[in-house]
Design a protein around this motif. Structure first.
Motif, PDB file in Angstrom:
ATOM      1  N   GLY A 115       0.837  -1.090  -0.042  1.00 19.71           N
ATOM      2  CA  GLY A 115      -0.011   0.053   0.163  1.00 19.71           C
ATOM      3  C   GLY A 115       0.782   1.220   0.025  1.00 19.71           C
ATOM      4  O   GLY A 115       0.750   2.224  -0.662  1.00 19.71           O
ATOM      5  N   THR A 116       1.834   1.347   0.667  1.00 17.11           N
ATOM      6  CA  THR A 116       2.807   2.562   0.925  1.00 17.11           C
ATOM      7  C   THR A 116       3.422   2.640  -0.563  1.00 17.11           C
ATOM      8  O   THR A 116       3.600   3.786  -0.910  1.00 17.11           O
ATOM      9  N   MET A 117       3.914   1.531  -1.152  1.00 13.64           N
ATOM     10  CA  MET A 117       4.486   1.533  -2.249  1.00 13.64           C
ATOM     11  C   MET A 117       3.540   2.217  -3.653  1.00 13.64           C
ATOM     12  O   MET A 117       3.843   3.036  -4.227  1.00 13.64           O
ATOM     13  N   THR A 118       2.230   1.584  -3.417  1.00 11.60           N
ATOM     14  CA  THR A 118       1.275   1.987  -4.600  1.00 11.60           C
ATOM     15  C   THR A 118       0.992   3.522  -4.478  1.00 11.60           C
ATOM     16  O   THR A 118       0.860   4.190  -5.451  1.00 11.60           O
ATOM     17  N   ILE A 119       0.751   4.066  -3.151  1.00  6.88           N
ATOM     18  CA  ILE A 119       0.399   5.296  -3.140  1.00  6.88           C
ATOM     19  C   ILE A 119       1.681   6.305  -3.192  1.00  6.88           C
ATOM     20  O   ILE A 119       1.484   7.116  -4.035  1.00  6.88           O
ATOM     21  N   ALA A 120       2.794   5.880  -3.030  1.00  8.50           N
ATOM     22  CA  ALA A 120       3.822   6.658  -3.294  1.00  8.50           C
ATOM     23  C   ALA A 120       4.241   6.742  -4.947  1.00  8.50           C
ATOM     24  O   ALA A 120       4.437   7.635  -5.382  1.00  8.50           O
ATOM     25  N   VAL A 121       3.883   5.608  -5.411  1.00  7.99           N
ATOM     26  CA  VAL A 121       4.172   5.607  -7.136  1.00  7.99           C
ATOM     27  C   VAL A 121       2.937   6.536  -7.652  1.00  7.99           C
ATOM     28  O   VAL A 121       3.174   7.177  -8.667  1.00  7.99           O
ATOM     29  N   ILE A 122       1.931   6.549  -7.106  1.00  9.10           N
ATOM     30  CA  ILE A 122       0.544   7.462  -7.613  1.00  9.10           C
ATOM     31  C   ILE A 122       0.962   8.847  -7.510  1.00  9.10           C
ATOM     32  O   ILE A 122       0.839   9.649  -8.414  1.00  9.10           O
ATOM     33  N   ILE A 123       1.424   9.051  -6.240  1.00  7.53           N
ATOM     34  CA  ILE A 123       1.885  10.427  -5.979  1.00  7.53           C
ATOM     35  C   ILE A 123       3.091  11.098  -6.926  1.00  7.53           C
ATOM     36  O   ILE A 123       3.181  11.829  -7.333  1.00  7.53           O
ATOM     37  N   ALA A 124       4.071   9.967  -6.969  1.00  9.83           N
ATOM     38  CA  ALA A 124       5.252  10.439  -7.929  1.00  9.83           C
ATOM     39  C   ALA A 124       4.984  10.396  -9.481  1.00  9.83           C
ATOM     40  O   ALA A 124       5.564  11.464 -10.144  1.00  9.83           O
ATOM     41  N   LEU A 125       4.088   9.494  -9.754  1.00  9.04           N
ATOM     42  CA  LEU A 125       3.666   9.950 -11.330  1.00  9.04           C
ATOM     43  C   LEU A 125       2.977  11.041 -11.512  1.00  9.04           C
ATOM     44  O   LEU A 125       3.173  11.754 -12.562  1.00  9.04           O
ATOM     45  N   THR A 126       2.070  11.510 -10.539  1.00 14.16           N
ATOM     46  CA  THR A 126       1.502  12.877 -10.653  1.00 14.16           C
ATOM     47  C   THR A 126       2.282  14.008 -10.519  1.00 14.16           C
ATOM     48  O   THR A 126       2.489  15.083 -11.458  1.00 14.16           O
ATOM     49  N   ARG A 127       3.388  13.979  -9.601  1.00 11.26           N
ATOM     50  CA  ARG A 127       4.318  15.197  -9.416  1.00 11.26           C
ATOM     51  C   ARG A 127       5.229  15.474 -10.413  1.00 11.26           C
ATOM     52  O   ARG A 127       5.475  16.409 -10.997  1.00 11.26           O
ATOM     53  N   VAL A 128       5.961  14.183 -10.959  1.00 18.59           N
ATOM     54  CA  VAL A 128       6.788  14.299 -12.048  1.00 18.59           C
ATOM     55  C   VAL A 128       5.982  14.441 -13.254  1.00 18.59           C
ATOM     56  O   VAL A 128       6.499  15.283 -14.045  1.00 18.59           O
TER      57      VAL A 128
END
Length: 201
Positions: A115-128
């Motif tokens: 769950g931590t990795m999934t949410i972090a990846v979603i945030i990273a994709l959006t921010r980048v």
């Protein structure tokens, strides 16, 4: 023919499994704690000391995702520490939990880290993605370092890539790495517990 495929993995004793829980738990706890420092500081700083992130209706959706990621990250760090406590119970026959309970604990830790990795990846994709779009809107050959610096091209407000942007990206990478560490440790422990038919023995 192919008899080597039938070789069974050696069965571990409860004491050996307890030893693995202890040292893998401490490794996971310290690695996740070190990796989690930057994400925790970034989210807390944004929530407590950056009023621009607060909208009239409350916090933005991205910040809510970051808070959810932070909560799961803190939980996964605690869960790695809990593995070290579980090792003491596994060593004592009278206190030893059932194999099903141990597997539930490991699966919960695994899901928390995923769950931590999934949410972090979603945030990273959006921010980048946002930062990439900002870079594409700049004139070709333009350099943006500091506003009003002589010899640089300054775009419209809000298009600058600041050090805080890079710190946020580093925080996302750290959160993903922390979740990966916790997931690998949970998988290793799941494998070892699976080698033992009954921990009560």
């Amino acid at each position: 023919m192919f008899d080597f495929l039938k070789v069974e993995a050696p069965r571990l004793t409860p004491q050996q499994i307890a030893h693995s829980f202890r040292w893998l738990g401490w490794i996971g706890f310290w690695l996740q704690s070190v990796l989690g420092v930057i994400p925790i500081l970034v989210v807390l700083t944004t929530v407590l000391f950056n009023p621009k992130q607060r909208q009239s209706s409350g916090l933005s959706f991205g910040l809510w995702l970051a808070i959810a990621c932070l909560i799961m990250l803190i939980f996964s760090i605690y869960w790695s520490f809990r593995y070290t406590q579980l090792s003491a119970s596994l060593e004592t026959a009278l206190l030893r939990p059932a194999k099903s309970q141990v597997l539930r604990n490991l699966k919960l830790g695994l899901f928390a880290n995923f769950g931590t990795m999934t949410i972090a990846v979603i945030i990273a994709l959006t921010r980048v993605g946002e930062l990439t779009f900002k870079m594409l809107t700049l004139p070709q050959g333009a350099t943006v370092v500091v506003p009003h610096q002589i010899g640089t091209t300054v775009a419209a407000p809000g298009t600058l890539i600041t050090p805080s942007n890079m710190i946020a990206i580093q925080a996302m990478i750290n959160a993903i790495a922390s979740g990966l560490v916790g997931a690998v440790i949970a998988l290793l422990l799941l494998y070892q517990v699976g080698l033992h038919r009954n921990l009560d023995a």
